[in-house]
Design an enzyme around this catalytic site. Structure first.
Site, short mmCIF file in Angstrom:
data_model
loop_
_atom_site.label_atom_id
_atom_site.label_comp_id
_atom_site.label_asym_id
_atom_site.label_seq_id
_atom_site.Cartn_x
_atom_site.Cartn_y
_atom_site.Cartn_z
N TYR A 150 -48.32 -59.97 -40.85
CA TYR A 150 -48.00 -59.38 -39.56
C TYR A 150 -46.53 -59.64 -39.28
O TYR A 150 -46.05 -60.76 -39.43
CB TYR A 150 -48.85 -60.01 -38.46
N ASP A 179 -39.78 -63.06 -43.59
CA ASP A 179 -40.10 -63.12 -42.17
C ASP A 179 -40.50 -64.56 -41.85
O ASP A 179 -41.65 -64.95 -42.07
CB ASP A 179 -41.23 -62.14 -41.84
N LYS A 204 -39.85 -67.84 -32.21
CA LYS A 204 -40.65 -69.00 -31.87
C LYS A 204 -39.84 -70.30 -31.73
O LYS A 204 -39.22 -70.56 -30.71
CB LYS A 204 -41.79 -69.14 -32.89
P1 KE4 Z 1 -43.24 -61.61 -31.55
O1 KE4 Z 1 -42.74 -60.21 -31.36
O2 KE4 Z 1 -44.70 -61.77 -31.13
O3 KE4 Z 1 -42.31 -62.67 -30.95
O4 KE4 Z 1 -43.18 -61.94 -33.13
C1 KE4 Z 1 -43.85 -61.08 -34.01
C2 KE4 Z 1 -44.11 -61.82 -35.31
C3 KE4 Z 1 -43.31 -61.53 -36.40
N1 KE4 Z 1 -43.49 -62.16 -37.58
C4 KE4 Z 1 -44.44 -63.11 -37.72
C5 KE4 Z 1 -44.60 -63.80 -39.04
C6 KE4 Z 1 -45.29 -63.45 -36.63
O5 KE4 Z 1 -46.24 -64.40 -36.79
C7 KE4 Z 1 -45.12 -62.79 -35.40
C8 KE4 Z 1 -45.99 -63.07 -34.21
N2 KE4 Z 1 -46.99 -64.07 -34.39
C9 KE4 Z 1 -48.18 -63.91 -33.57
C10 KE4 Z 1 -49.13 -65.06 -33.93
N3 KE4 Z 1 -49.81 -64.80 -35.15
C11 KE4 Z 1 -47.88 -63.85 -32.12
C12 KE4 Z 1 -49.07 -64.04 -31.21
C13 KE4 Z 1 -49.31 -62.81 -30.38
O6 KE4 Z 1 -49.21 -61.67 -30.91
O7 KE4 Z 1 -49.63 -63.00 -29.19
#
Ligand code: KE4
Length: 426
Positions: A142, A237, A265
């Site tokens: 993801y 990523d 994060k």
């Molecule tokens: P954000 O746009 O949610 O800040 O980041 C996206 C993203 C990009 N790359 C990786 C490897 C990620 O894990 C994420 C987002 N992680 C999720 C948790 N698995 C966010 C939780 C959510 O969607 O509420």
């Protein structure tokens, strides 16, 4: 009716699904999401006064624990100078220098406001730099919710069972090719099919959005070699692994250099921050120095920078935190794996302070393996732990995140509750 239930009922009237991010809705778990009102150290408290040992840590940012005094003070102080100026600031320079001086192959970095934005921008930079359109991602990984990434994605998309999202035109994903995680041959085949068309390969160096799936030995090195051979940009990523596996993230942990890296994060310490960076020759293609446009009203926000700088400075000045954290992870997840193996109905996986318990008898190395998990059993496990004050990810396809605030005694209790569940329900 509890306060969480009453608030969630209200939320569902004015917010889609009652949440601002799908995985928070407890959709695959059942029951009402707990409305959290405060957090400190390893604990969170909900609106009904229930306290939970938190193994989510806001999905990764809280590596030092919630509400760390130095981070809190830095934010409060920054607020006193104003919240946002829409102009260049010294703090952005400090953050960029902190990252570029610490990670060998990051020559330049651009701050954005989320991991999604970081990935979207890095992919655009790779396409602008190579003049190519196609990208390769991995099933179960993801990378945020930008259109081109929502192809057999992990995390909430996987939880919702939506391999592709509605609302994404075919044109946005026609250049997104999917490969199999931990299977370099599946990538090699795509390169042989499209030898001069692939702008980027984007990978989570540790899969953490299909549950936790570490890279097999040689997998990342194979991606590095293939990208070098075909003139393709390798994007790590590191939104989750960045500054978590060590200060130099997965690149340092595995000894493999990407061409671009995305962050999020931990670099915001809980504030909305993302970033992408890498080789100068690629990054100088980004506006205003180059033709790849990318912008953001609140990018490099001074308050968010203050939070991130405070957290990263502690991590950089105290490398023993990583030693403690990774040792803690090895011990804790080692015990989780023993519990899983004794049951023969579950698998434990981990990398450093990231880990996962899959309810499947299949060793999990990729998306297809992860999908064999019994999500209803995970829901029972989640609710058993929640009822006993342990807050886990409300989805089988996420990670457990340990922090420097978690003590061995607290984690021993988590293990005891896991054993209790396996004894009664497996
Ligand atoms: P954000 O746009 O949610 O800040 O980041 C996206 C993203 C990009 N790359 C990786 C490897 C990620 O894990 C994420 C987002 N992680 C999720 C948790 N698995 C966010 C939780 C959510 O969607 O509420």
């Amino acid at each position: 009716m509890t306060r969480s239930e009453a608030l969630f009922e209200r939320a569902c009237k004015v917010i889609p699904g009652g949440v601002n991010s799908p995985v928070r809705a407890f959709g695959s778990i059942g029951g009402t999401p707990r409305m959290i009102c405060s957090a400190d150290g390893a604990y969170m408290k909900d609106e009904d006064g229930n306290t939970y040992l938190d193994l989510v840590g806001s999905w990764g940012p809280m590596i030092l624990g919630h509400n760390h005094p130095a981070v809190r003070e830095a934010v409060i102080k920054a607020c006193e100078d104003g919240l946002s100026f829409g102009a260049a600031t010294g703090r952005e320079v400090e953050m960029a220098e902190l990252i570029c001086s610490s990670i060998p192959n990051i020559d330049m970095v651009r701050m954005v406001n989320s991991g999604t934005e970081a990935v979207m921008s890095a992919v655009r930079a790779a396409r602008g730099y190579t003049g190519r359109d196609k990208i390769i991602k991995f099933m179960g990984c993801y990378h945020g919710h930008a259109d081109a990434m929502l192809v057999q994605a992990g995390s909430g998309v996987m939880t919702a069972g939506i391999p592709d999202s509605a609302g994404v035109p075919k044109g946005c994903t026609q250049d997104t090719l999917s490969a199999v995680y931990n299977d370099a041959d599946s990538v090699k085949t795509l390169f042989e099919t499209f030898p001069d068309e692939i702008a980027a390969v984007i990978v989570e160096p540790v899969g953490a959005n299909m549950g936790v799936v570490p890279p097999k030995k040689g997998f990342l090195e194979s991606l590095r070699a293939l990208c070098t051979k075909y003139g393709t940009v390798l994007i790590f990523d590191e939104v989750i692994t960045g500054f978590r596996l060590g200060f130099t993230g997965a690149q340092g942990y595995f000894g493999v250099d990407a061409d671009l890296v995305t962050y999020g994060k931990i670099i915001g310490a809980g504030m909305p921050v993302g970033a992408y960076g890498g080789k100068r020759e690629i990054m100088k293609c980004v506006a205003p120095s180059g033709a790849v446009y990318q912008a953001g009203t609140l990018s490099g926000n001074p308050v968010a920078m203050a939070a991130g700088i405070a957290q990263l400075t502690i991590l950089k000045d105290h490398p023993e935190i990583y030693e403690r954290l990774n040792e803690k992870g090895d011990w804790f997840y080692g015990e989780v794996k023993k519990i899983a193996e004794e049951s023969s109905a579950a698998q434990g996986t981990s990398c450093g302070s990231l880990g996962c318990l899959f309810f499947t008898d299949v060793p999990v190395c990729n998306y297809a393996d992860a999908k064999t998990s019994d999500t209803s059993l995970y829901a029972k496990y989640f609710n058993h732990m929640l009822a006993n004050g342990i807050y886990l990810a409300p989805s089988q396809f996420e990670a457990m995140f340990l922090s420097d605030a978690h003590t061995k005694e607290e984690l021993e209790r988590v293990l005891d509750l896991m054993r209790e569940f396996f004894a009664c329900c497996i």
